[in-house]
Write an enzyme that holds these catalytic residues in place. Sequence first.
Site, PDB file in Angstrom:
ATOM      1  N   GLY A 190       0.832  -1.215   0.000  1.00 45.14           N
ATOM      2  CA  GLY A 190       0.000   0.000   0.000  1.00 45.14           C
ATOM      3  C   GLY A 190       0.861   1.257   0.000  1.00 45.14           C
ATOM      4  O   GLY A 190       1.907   1.286   0.644  1.00 45.14           O
ATOM      5  N   ASP A 196       0.866   1.536   8.582  1.00 48.37           N
ATOM      6  CA  ASP A 196       0.388   0.701   9.697  1.00 48.37           C
ATOM      7  C   ASP A 196       1.346   0.677  10.892  1.00 48.37           C
ATOM      8  O   ASP A 196       0.950   0.309  11.990  1.00 48.37           O
ATOM      9  CB  ASP A 196       0.174  -0.739   9.224  1.00 48.37           C
ATOM     10  CG  ASP A 196      -0.994  -0.867   8.268  1.00 48.37           C
ATOM     11  OD1 ASP A 196      -1.656   0.150   8.005  1.00 48.37           O
ATOM     12  OD2 ASP A 196      -1.242  -1.983   7.781  1.00 48.37           O
ATOM     13  N   GLN A 250      -5.914   8.910   4.346  1.00 43.40           N
ATOM     14  CA  GLN A 250      -4.898   8.996   5.402  1.00 43.40           C
ATOM     15  C   GLN A 250      -3.497   8.625   4.908  1.00 43.40           C
ATOM     16  O   GLN A 250      -2.522   8.867   5.593  1.00 43.40           O
ATOM     17  CB  GLN A 250      -5.284   8.119   6.593  1.00 43.40           C
ATOM     18  CG  GLN A 250      -5.255   6.641   6.321  1.00 43.40           C
ATOM     19  CD  GLN A 250      -6.141   5.847   7.253  1.00 43.40           C
ATOM     20  OE1 GLN A 250      -5.794   5.639   8.390  1.00 43.40           O
ATOM     21  NE2 GLN A 250      -7.297   5.410   6.772  1.00 43.40           N
ATOM     22  N   ARG A 251      -3.411   8.005   3.739  1.00 47.84           N
ATOM     23  CA  ARG A 251      -2.072   7.621   3.277  1.00 47.84           C
ATOM     24  C   ARG A 251      -1.611   8.411   2.046  1.00 47.84           C
ATOM     25  O   ARG A 251      -0.546   8.136   1.508  1.00 47.84           O
ATOM     26  CB  ARG A 251      -1.983   6.112   3.045  1.00 47.84           C
ATOM     27  CG  ARG A 251      -2.826   5.584   1.921  1.00 47.84           C
ATOM     28  CD  ARG A 251      -2.726   4.055   1.846  1.00 47.84           C
ATOM     29  NE  ARG A 251      -3.305   3.582   0.608  1.00 47.84           N
ATOM     30  CZ  ARG A 251      -3.596   2.333   0.355  1.00 47.84           C
ATOM     31  NH1 ARG A 251      -3.367   1.394   1.258  1.00 47.84           N
ATOM     32  NH2 ARG A 251      -4.112   1.970  -0.796  1.00 47.84           N
TER      33      ARG A 251
END
Length: 405
Positions: free
Chosen positions: A11, A141, A297-298
């Site tokens: 991701g 994460d 958020q990323r």
Amino acid sequence: MKNCIVAQSGGPTSVINASAMGVFKANEELHYFDNVYAGINGIEGILNENIINLSHIDSEVINRLIYTPSSGLGSCRYKLKTYEDNKEEYIKLFEIFKKHEIDTFFYIGGNDSMDTVHKLSNYAKEHNLPVKFFGVPKTIDNDLPVMDHTPGFGSAAKFISTIALENKLDASVYTAKNVFVIEAMGRDTGWLAASSCIATLNGEPVVDLIYLPEVAFDEAKFLKDVAKKLEEKNSVIVVVSEGIRTADGTFLGEMGGTGLDKFGHAQLGGVCSYIKNVITENGVCKKVRAIELSTMQRCAMHFASQTDIDEAFNCGFAALKYSAEGESGYMIGIKRVSNAPYKSETFAVHTSKVANSIKYFPKEWINEEGNNVTKEAYEYTLPLIMGEPKIQYENGLPKYAFITK
Ligand code: F6P
């Protein structure tokens, strides 16, 4: 001719390009390699010979990429099998490396990608093949073991906390009771949801309840928690991790049990809507909003952490530097040297210690009720969000780089 290749996997994050450009810029300074190639779409792309020469890219684009979110080189979720299970793939890959005179491979990714680095490095050593493999960490994460934190986490934490803060203000305008349920990513661990503890207003925490995958989700207890908070205040802010699960391990946000990615991980998301229904259907509160932060958020580079950008860049830079002397099969990690003033440095860790393993949110940083985190989590997260990047704008919007693949 001695070349290296860099690729991104898993991701995206806001700062993964800073790591790739760290590798590139280190070579500009140190001249270890004649060319820095990029594998487009990770190992999957390299197997298809989808390779570009970063040394041919305009320096303005390279500099802009450092401040561009998402994986500029493309990504993949590709599980490399063992040599015994897919000999042809290994043979093909090393033929491609030979053709492009690749001496060193840098793979930017999380624990699955470090498994790829580990396997390829072992294979090269066992077969006396002259290619070295190094890992550069990334994941919002924050679940890579051994290192203090991962590049990508600080920026995501800054975004999540800002959204919590701004929504707290929005939630406070009416006299009617309401609950806002904000969903953060984090497949296995609660680092991202927990990071929302840094949002404060007038010195008070903004987030009232935090639920992490590390604590089994109990619906009855959850409803009691929310009802209790609603007795004390009009608006209650709840942050949940997408990975929250019941005591038997069932993900609340699992999509019908069929959504698996190529690593066999459940595709999560949407747990906030499920929780919203739980609250309304049980009559705990009529007005409930579900806010799924999802990919926002990323990739919110416009509100990233400069500390995070710098550390991501340093990891890429350090990987190239380390590759000259260091043994193949290592990943660069981040060590926290001091918290106040905050100072970090890089170090090398063998990928066998990182591959396929998970760093969970510490149990001792979760409160007794299992519905919030302690001041240690606040102190740990706060320095990682510091600093705002000076993004260039065009027509009122961030000006990002995009490599046409
Ligand atoms: O990289 C980790 C992560 O951000 C997880 O939190 C999430 O489950 C996953 O990526 C989903 O990403 P994608 O849908 O792009 O595979």
